[in-house]
Design a protein around this motif. Structure first.
Motif, PDB file in Angstrom:
ATOM      1  N   VAL A 209     -84.940  76.045-101.916  1.00 15.79           N
ATOM      2  CA  VAL A 209     -85.909  75.804-100.834  1.00 15.79           C
ATOM      3  C   VAL A 209     -85.994  74.287-100.683  1.00 15.79           C
ATOM      4  O   VAL A 209     -86.715  73.610-101.405  1.00 15.79           O
ATOM      5  CB  VAL A 209     -87.289  76.412-101.163  1.00 15.79           C
ATOM      6  N   GLU A 210     -85.221  73.779 -99.738  1.00 13.25           N
ATOM      7  CA  GLU A 210     -84.989  72.340 -99.651  1.00 13.25           C
ATOM      8  C   GLU A 210     -85.986  71.647 -98.726  1.00 13.25           C
ATOM      9  O   GLU A 210     -86.440  72.236 -97.739  1.00 13.25           O
ATOM     10  CB  GLU A 210     -83.572  72.080 -99.127  1.00 13.25           C
ATOM     11  N   PRO A 211     -86.346  70.392 -99.016  1.00 14.57           N
ATOM     12  CA  PRO A 211     -87.152  69.613 -98.082  1.00 14.57           C
ATOM     13  C   PRO A 211     -86.315  69.251 -96.850  1.00 14.57           C
ATOM     14  O   PRO A 211     -85.086  69.298 -96.913  1.00 14.57           O
ATOM     15  CB  PRO A 211     -87.509  68.362 -98.905  1.00 14.57           C
ATOM     16  N   ALA A 218     -90.566  78.219 -97.933  1.00 15.96           N
ATOM     17  CA  ALA A 218     -90.876  79.166 -99.007  1.00 15.96           C
ATOM     18  C   ALA A 218     -91.622  80.377 -98.458  1.00 15.96           C
ATOM     19  O   ALA A 218     -91.419  81.509 -98.920  1.00 15.96           O
ATOM     20  CB  ALA A 218     -91.710  78.479-100.095  1.00 15.96           C
ATOM     21  N   VAL A 219     -92.473  80.163 -97.449  1.00  7.87           N
ATOM     22  CA  VAL A 219     -93.176  81.281 -96.815  1.00  7.87           C
ATOM     23  C   VAL A 219     -92.173  82.189 -96.100  1.00  7.87           C
ATOM     24  O   VAL A 219     -92.262  83.418 -96.161  1.00  7.87           O
ATOM     25  CB  VAL A 219     -94.241  80.761 -95.833  1.00  7.87           C
ATOM     26  N   HIS A 235     -91.087  77.728-106.928  1.00 10.20           N
ATOM     27  CA  HIS A 235     -91.215  76.654-107.926  1.00 10.20           C
ATOM     28  C   HIS A 235     -91.120  75.327-107.166  1.00 10.20           C
ATOM     29  O   HIS A 235     -90.028  74.784-106.981  1.00 10.20           O
ATOM     30  CB  HIS A 235     -90.099  76.741-108.971  1.00 10.20           C
ATOM     31  N   GLU A 236     -92.231  74.822-106.740  1.00  8.63           N
ATOM     32  CA  GLU A 236     -92.234  73.642-105.873  1.00  8.63           C
ATOM     33  C   GLU A 236     -91.565  72.438-106.529  1.00  8.63           C
ATOM     34  O   GLU A 236     -90.798  71.707-105.889  1.00  8.63           O
ATOM     35  CB  GLU A 236     -93.675  73.290-105.487  1.00  8.63           C
ATOM     36  N   PHE A 240     -86.807  75.470-105.641  1.00  8.84           N
ATOM     37  CA  PHE A 240     -86.227  76.802-105.468  1.00  8.84           C
ATOM     38  C   PHE A 240     -87.310  77.854-105.593  1.00  8.84           C
ATOM     39  O   PHE A 240     -88.413  77.590-106.081  1.00  8.84           O
ATOM     40  CB  PHE A 240     -85.099  77.081-106.473  1.00  8.84           C
ATOM     41  N   SER A 241     -86.972  79.061-105.138  1.00  6.35           N
ATOM     42  CA  SER A 241     -87.799  80.245-105.379  1.00  6.35           C
ATOM     43  C   SER A 241     -86.987  81.224-106.210  1.00  6.35           C
ATOM     44  O   SER A 241     -85.767  81.352-106.012  1.00  6.35           O
ATOM     45  CB  SER A 241     -88.219  80.925-104.072  1.00  6.35           C
TER      46      SER A 241
END
Length: 369
Positions: A209-211, A218-219, A235-236, A240-241
């Motif tokens: 889950v990339e910036p 993530a949602v 996992h901020e 990643f999730s």
């Protein structure tokens, strides 16, 4: 201890256990002055990589974190170490092999030995401090049945068309069709597992889950996971999730999330261009609100599409698998927290994002008999 090993030890004592720039310079100077120590330095790097695997990390996780924390040169160094270590590692499954295949190219060695040694030590500092993660052991797999392979091939083809088209309505219609096929595939797998003497247990995988806008991404991933009988935990700090579910459903989540993210970005860019043409400046809150609305509405559409494949007699089977997924998630993550979505305050962004997700009509498919 050989002289080369002694050089590496002295460099490590000076730099890896000391966060100062002075310690880093001292360690790099020692290594730069002793070319014979290069092989031992690389061997120790492979040991750090092997330790990362024992702590639950995977190749994509390490590369992602190095890219977030350091520079692209460090990413290439990490990729080279991972490749070298993999030659002495045990087989670890399909996803692991795919991550190795996706590693960036090896770096060309820097002509400046001091700069190269500095980059290596900076990378080793990061590897040394990796925390323990939940293990992601992949169950042995003998390959999908021919029917499953054909189904996944159709799904990939639909998503590829959705990403390639320049028409948002067509893209969303194709994505909906793909979700319906994924749901059908999931139900078929559930029925086969229920009839088997020893049905598979749920597994888990990590999806990056990339910036930027990682919270709204993530949602979106959570919405895709939920529609496909999986659960996701973000996992901020590590980008990643972790997604927990049965194998066929995990494949569906990986495929669809990646495709929807491409489509969302394209739709957002088009909507933003229209806003600028109307005299409005580009804003972060517009993009954040757009993606939040897109994730919310897409989640509703995906769940509706998935429900068209479920008949009343299938509910006990799916409930049993849902309980198994929840049990695995709770064992892996006994403590989780929820977070409030931040930065969703732009009405135009929300409206445009919701419209992008709503353009296609969700047409129900015939129920499975």
């Amino acid at each position: 201890m050989t002289s080369t090993a002694a050089t590496v030890e002295r460099a490590f004592r000076a730099s890896l256990y000391d966060d100062t720039e002075t310690g880093l310079d001292t360690g790099a100077s020692l290594l730069a002055a002793d070319p014979a120590a290069d092989a031992e330095l690389a061997r120790r790097g492979e040991e750090f990589v092997a330790t990362a695997w024992r702590r639950g990390w995977q190749p994509a996780d390490v590369v992602r974190l190095v890219r977030r924390e350091l520079e692209e040169a460090h990413v290439r160094l990490a990729a080279g170490l991972i490749r070298a270590q993999s030659g002495r590692d045990r087989p670890r499954g399909r996803r692991w092999a795919a991550q190795l295949a996706d590693l960036p190219d090896d770096p060309a060695r820097a002509t400046d030995r001091f700069s190269h040694a500095t980059a290596v030590l900076e990378l080793y500092r990061l590897l040394l401090r990796l925390p323990v993660l939940e293990p992601m052991e992949e169950a042995p797999r003998h390959g999908p049945a021919p029917a499953a392979s054909r189904m996944l091939g159709r799904i990939r083809a639909l998503l590829a068309k959705a990403e390639a088209t320049g028409y948002p309505e067509e893209a969303e219609a194709l994505s909906t069709k793909a979700q319906e096929l994924m749901a059908r595939h999931s139900v078929d797998e559930a029925l086969l597992a229920a009839a088997a003497p020893a049905p598979d247990a749920p597994g888990a995988c990590r999806i990056g889950v990339e910036p930027p806008y990682e919270q709204t991404k993530a949602v979106l991933l959570d919405a895709v996971a939920g529609a496909n009988h999986c659960r996701a935990v973000w996992h901020e700090a590590f980008g990643f999730s972790t997604v927990v579910g049965f194998e066929a459903d995990l494949e569906a989540v990986e495929l669809l999330y990646t495709s929807l993210l491409v489509q969302a970005t394209r739709a957002m860019t088009k909507a933003e261009a229209a806003q600028r043409a109307g005299g409005r400046k580009r804003t972060k809150t517009f993009r954040q609100s757009f993606l939040a609305a897109y994730a919310h509405r897409v989640g509703d559409r995906l769940r509706a599409a998935a429900e068209t494949q479920v008949t009343h007699d299938l509910l006990p089977v799916l409930a049993t698998r849902a309980a198994a997924v929840t049990g695995r998630l709770e064992r892996m993550f006994p403590e989780t927290t929820t977070t409030r979505l931040r930065g969703v305050s732009d009405a135009a962004g929300w409206t445009e994002g919701a419209a992008a997700a709503d353009r296609a009509q969700v047409e129900a498919r015939p129920r499975l008999e």
